[in-house]
Design a protein around this motif. Structure first.
Motif, PDB file in Angstrom:
ATOM      1  N   GLY A 179      48.426  21.823  32.902  1.00  0.00           N
ATOM      2  CA  GLY A 179      49.493  20.827  33.030  1.00  0.00           C
ATOM      3  C   GLY A 179      49.431  19.966  34.268  1.00  0.00           C
ATOM      4  N   GLY A 180      48.337  20.050  35.024  1.00  0.00           N
ATOM      5  CA  GLY A 180      48.247  19.297  36.268  1.00  0.00           C
ATOM      6  C   GLY A 180      47.402  18.052  36.171  1.00  0.00           C
ATOM      7  N   GLY A 181      47.440  17.381  35.038  1.00  0.00           N
ATOM      8  CA  GLY A 181      46.606  16.212  34.841  1.00  0.00           C
ATOM      9  C   GLY A 181      46.827  15.097  35.838  1.00  0.00           C
TER      10      GLY A 181
ATOM     11  N   ARG B 105      40.948  33.662  35.032  1.00  0.00           N
ATOM     12  CA  ARG B 105      41.343  33.742  36.433  1.00  0.00           C
ATOM     13  C   ARG B 105      41.488  32.349  37.039  1.00  0.00           C
ATOM     14  N   LEU B 106      40.576  31.437  36.675  1.00  0.00           N
ATOM     15  CA  LEU B 106      40.631  30.080  37.203  1.00  0.00           C
ATOM     16  C   LEU B 106      41.867  29.352  36.685  1.00  0.00           C
ATOM     17  N   ASN B 107      42.195  29.547  35.422  1.00  0.00           N
ATOM     18  CA  ASN B 107      43.404  28.930  34.866  1.00  0.00           C
ATOM     19  C   ASN B 107      44.644  29.430  35.600  1.00  0.00           C
ATOM     20  N   TRP B 108      44.685  30.739  35.839  1.00  0.00           N
ATOM     21  CA  TRP B 108      45.831  31.299  36.560  1.00  0.00           C
ATOM     22  C   TRP B 108      45.940  30.709  37.963  1.00  0.00           C
ATOM     23  N   ALA B 109      44.816  30.591  38.655  1.00  0.00           N
ATOM     24  CA  ALA B 109      44.836  30.064  40.018  1.00  0.00           C
ATOM     25  C   ALA B 109      45.388  28.650  40.044  1.00  0.00           C
ATOM     26  N   MET B 110      44.950  27.821  39.094  1.00  0.00           N
ATOM     27  CA  MET B 110      45.438  26.440  39.065  1.00  0.00           C
ATOM     28  C   MET B 110      46.907  26.380  38.646  1.00  0.00           C
ATOM     29  N   ALA B 111      47.327  27.248  37.723  1.00  0.00           N
ATOM     30  CA  ALA B 111      48.741  27.285  37.330  1.00  0.00           C
ATOM     31  C   ALA B 111      49.608  27.715  38.521  1.00  0.00           C
ATOM     32  N   HIS B 112      49.098  28.663  39.299  1.00  0.00           N
ATOM     33  CA  HIS B 112      49.814  29.148  40.483  1.00  0.00           C
ATOM     34  C   HIS B 112      49.981  28.028  41.511  1.00  0.00           C
ATOM     35  N   GLU B 113      48.897  27.307  41.799  1.00  0.00           N
ATOM     36  CA  GLU B 113      48.985  26.228  42.787  1.00  0.00           C
ATOM     37  C   GLU B 113      49.820  25.065  42.264  1.00  0.00           C
ATOM     38  N   LEU B 114      49.724  24.793  40.971  1.00  0.00           N
ATOM     39  CA  LEU B 114      50.555  23.742  40.399  1.00  0.00           C
ATOM     40  C   LEU B 114      52.036  24.115  40.519  1.00  0.00           C
TER      41      LEU B 114
ATOM     42  N   VAL C 287      53.287  32.665  34.800  1.00  0.00           N
ATOM     43  CA  VAL C 287      53.500  33.502  33.618  1.00  0.00           C
ATOM     44  C   VAL C 287      54.222  32.702  32.540  1.00  0.00           C
ATOM     45  N   VAL C 288      55.237  31.946  32.953  1.00  0.00           N
ATOM     46  CA  VAL C 288      56.001  31.130  32.009  1.00  0.00           C
ATOM     47  C   VAL C 288      55.104  30.126  31.288  1.00  0.00           C
ATOM     48  N   ARG C 289      54.113  29.609  32.002  1.00  0.00           N
ATOM     49  CA  ARG C 289      53.176  28.656  31.414  1.00  0.00           C
ATOM     50  C   ARG C 289      52.107  29.342  30.547  1.00  0.00           C
ATOM     51  N   GLY C 290      52.113  30.671  30.546  1.00  0.00           N
ATOM     52  CA  GLY C 290      51.150  31.386  29.727  1.00  0.00           C
ATOM     53  C   GLY C 290      49.899  31.809  30.464  1.00  0.00           C
TER      54      GLY C 290
END
Length: 286
Positions: free
Chosen positions: A175-177, A215-224, A259-262
């Motif tokens: 979601g960080g486009g 893991r990479l998706n989680w890291a970017m979701a966390h920073e976003l 987590v909410v973002r999946g």
């Protein structure tokens, strides 16, 4: 003498009759032969007409095929250009529709052997598809350049273009486009794999480009999630719910927001925490 004369006359008449019969038979034979010759002549004329028509058709067919072959090299050249463009678009834009259109056009050309205009039109179609792919790639690159330029540094160094593209794709995926991204080893002095800046961009350490996709998706979701926290920071730090549910810990809240973002990480959170964290994604602090 009369008897002899009569006999002679009878014989002469018989000869005349016989001669007449012979001539009549010859005439009948001649008619039959004439009819046969006429039939043969007609057949020969028909055969000649057929052969002349076949020759004309063959000559026209040869001319048509030659005309088609003359314009085919231009089509093949356009296909090669499109192939190069599609190869260069990998990882940047979706070319599925373009490839399907090109394949359909190619089948049309393969089936055509008479009308060169069909091939010429197909060549123009392939050229248009190539230009479309190029335009989409240029737009993508312009967007990447605009949003990935971080303050004081290039978009990437050690991770390379492929590494950057992989991290960029993960950020886009969660979601960080519209969020800027660039490589840096400055996050917590290099000890943190990634970090978010309150100015609205994310930095990442080069090695995370080699992380697994999850893991990479989680890291970017966390920073976003931190980017979204910064947008409501005043209300967030003043919220009692933030203190009671997350102990005023932005890292814990970022995990729950991921987590909410999946994209769950190693730290879980309960239903109440997830419900509260989901509000931050839409700018709501309760």
């Amino acid at each position: 003498m009369l008897a002899v004369t009569v006999a002679s006359a009878v014989l002469l008449c018989a000869g005349i009759v016989a001669r007449a019969d012979g001539l009549d038979q010859q005439r009948a034979d001649a008619v039959v032969e004439l009819r046969a010759l006429a039939s043969q002549s007609h057949s020969a004329a028909q055969r000649t007409d057929y052969l002349e028509g076949a020759v004309e058709r063959a000559e026209q067919d040869t001319a048509d095929r030659a005309a088609v072959l003359e314009v085919r090299p231009a089509f093949v050249a356009e296909l090669a250009a499109l192939s190069t463009a599609i190869e260069g678009a990998k990882g940047k834009v979706d070319t599925t529709t373009h490839v399907a259109s090109a394949l359909s056009t190619q089948q049309t050309v393969l089936a055509e052997n008479k009308n060169p205009d069909t091939v010429t039109a197909a060549t123009a179609t392939i050229h248009a598809i190539t230009e479309k792919v190029g335009s989409e790639v240029s737009s993508w690159e312009a967007i990447q350049s605009a949003r990935s330029a971080g303050p004081g540094g290039p978009a990437y160094t050690t991770s390379g273009a492929d590494g950057y593209a992989r991290v960029r794709a993960a950020l886009d995926r969660v979601g960080g486009g519209g969020v800027g991204l660039y490589e840096s080893s400055s996050c917590a002095g290099g000890s943190a794999p990634a970090c978010a800046n309150s100015n609205g961009y994310i930095k990442y350490r080069a090695d995370i480009a080699n992380w697994g996709e999850g893991r990479l998706n989680w890291a970017m979701a966390h920073e976003l999630a931190h980017i979204y926290q910064f947008r409501v920071w005043g209300a967030l730090t003043s919220s009692s719910g933030y203190g009671s549910l997350f102990g005023n810990d932005p890292e814990f809240l970022a995990n729950c927001m991921a987590v909410v973002r999946g994209y769950p990480g190693s730290v879980g959170c309960n239903g109440d925490q997830q419900a509260w964290a989901s509000g931050i994604w839409v700018g709501a602090v309760r």
